[in-house]
Design a protein around this motif. Sequence first.
Motif, mmCIF file in Angstrom:
data_model
loop_
_atom_site.group_PDB
_atom_site.id
_atom_site.type_symbol
_atom_site.label_atom_id
_atom_site.label_comp_id
_atom_site.label_asym_id
_atom_site.label_seq_id
_atom_site.Cartn_x
_atom_site.Cartn_y
_atom_site.Cartn_z
ATOM 1 N N ARG A 165 0.833 -1.206 0.000
ATOM 2 C CA ARG A 165 0.000 0.000 0.000
ATOM 3 C C ARG A 165 0.870 1.259 0.000
ATOM 4 O O ARG A 165 1.853 1.345 0.742
ATOM 5 N N PRO A 166 0.522 2.237 -0.825
ATOM 6 C CA PRO A 166 1.345 3.457 -0.912
ATOM 7 C C PRO A 166 1.440 4.216 0.405
ATOM 8 O O PRO A 166 2.452 4.834 0.709
ATOM 9 N N HIS A 180 3.813 6.879 -8.697
ATOM 10 C CA HIS A 180 3.665 6.037 -9.892
ATOM 11 C C HIS A 180 2.953 4.726 -9.530
ATOM 12 O O HIS A 180 3.549 3.640 -9.601
ATOM 13 N N PRO A 181 1.687 4.807 -9.183
ATOM 14 C CA PRO A 181 0.957 3.595 -8.800
ATOM 15 C C PRO A 181 0.804 2.596 -9.938
ATOM 16 O O PRO A 181 0.522 1.420 -9.696
ATOM 17 N N LEU A 207 -6.202 1.440 -3.683
ATOM 18 C CA LEU A 207 -6.540 2.441 -4.702
ATOM 19 C C LEU A 207 -6.921 3.772 -4.062
ATOM 20 O O LEU A 207 -6.585 4.842 -4.587
ATOM 21 N N ASN A 208 -7.604 3.717 -2.923
ATOM 22 C CA ASN A 208 -7.942 4.950 -2.229
ATOM 23 C C ASN A 208 -6.696 5.682 -1.766
ATOM 24 O O ASN A 208 -6.605 6.913 -1.853
ATOM 25 N N TRP A 217 -5.513 9.006 -12.055
ATOM 26 C CA TRP A 217 -5.137 7.628 -12.410
ATOM 27 C C TRP A 217 -6.120 6.638 -11.812
ATOM 28 O O TRP A 217 -6.573 5.707 -12.492
ATOM 29 N N VAL A 218 -6.493 6.837 -10.560
ATOM 30 C CA VAL A 218 -7.437 5.929 -9.907
ATOM 31 C C VAL A 218 -8.796 5.993 -10.607
ATOM 32 O O VAL A 218 -9.427 4.957 -10.849
ATOM 33 N N ARG A 219 -9.242 7.195 -10.928
ATOM 34 C CA ARG A 219 -10.523 7.316 -11.626
ATOM 35 C C ARG A 219 -10.478 6.591 -12.963
ATOM 36 O O ARG A 219 -11.441 5.916 -13.362
ATOM 37 N N ALA A 220 -9.353 6.717 -13.666
ATOM 38 C CA ALA A 220 -9.222 6.063 -14.975
ATOM 39 C C ALA A 220 -9.247 4.541 -14.838
ATOM 40 O O ALA A 220 -9.879 3.847 -15.646
#
Length: 245
Positions: A165-166, A180-181, A207-208, A217-220
């Motif tokens: 997890r980031p 850069h996820p 992702l959150n 990026w998450v939305r995409a």
Amino acid sequence: MSTTIATARMQALNAGDVASTHLAECLAVDFATLLRAVAPALPAASIQRMHEAAGKGITQRMALTAALLRKAGQGDVQHWRAYPSDTVRGWACYLIGSDTHATLADKLQAMRPLADDPHFGVREWAWLALRSDIVAAPLEALALLHPWTQQRSPYLRRFACEALRPRGVWATHIALFKQHPEHVLPLLEVLADDPERYVQDSLGNWLNDAGKSQPDWVRAVCTRWRSTHDSVANTYIRKRALRSL
């Protein structure tokens, strides 16, 4: 609202005879008392150090316990893994994580049974104890953990996601994955329709986390998944991923 723990229950926790049933019990364990009970040969100075560390955060005390046990020649992971106490099994996690002679691959292999432990707390200690190694070599960790996403055990599949997890409440951030996820996307894709809610929660949280640095990026990813992963599981994951965006 505070949780009151009965005296007899607290004594059993501090003796290492039982596992905690919720986070409040985990946090209430007196490390010095527990150490004295399960490691009676430990020098008095070590117990005193633990007393003095009582006000420190629990992850710091976990790491200190492992250091004290190793220094006293009591760093046998297999021994501490056998205890009913989840806190003591957590010390085994930190003994693995703090082994300066082991590679990350070695540590992951040694940690595997603890990552698959039946107790929720031990499973968390398993990845937290390796976090500094993962932060230091995130791409190596990613490559090593990718095969874990194919394991039958949902605990191991979750570990692969959770350990990378980031961000994290108790964990050092992984700068590379915050910025850069996309590096982790191949691993996330494997879990995108995972049937276990325990894994789904971790993926949604991953992702959150990423969305706090890279919301577009998450939305995409979630937009694409709506058509490529149109499952009940992925619907839940997407909702959790986008909950604060």
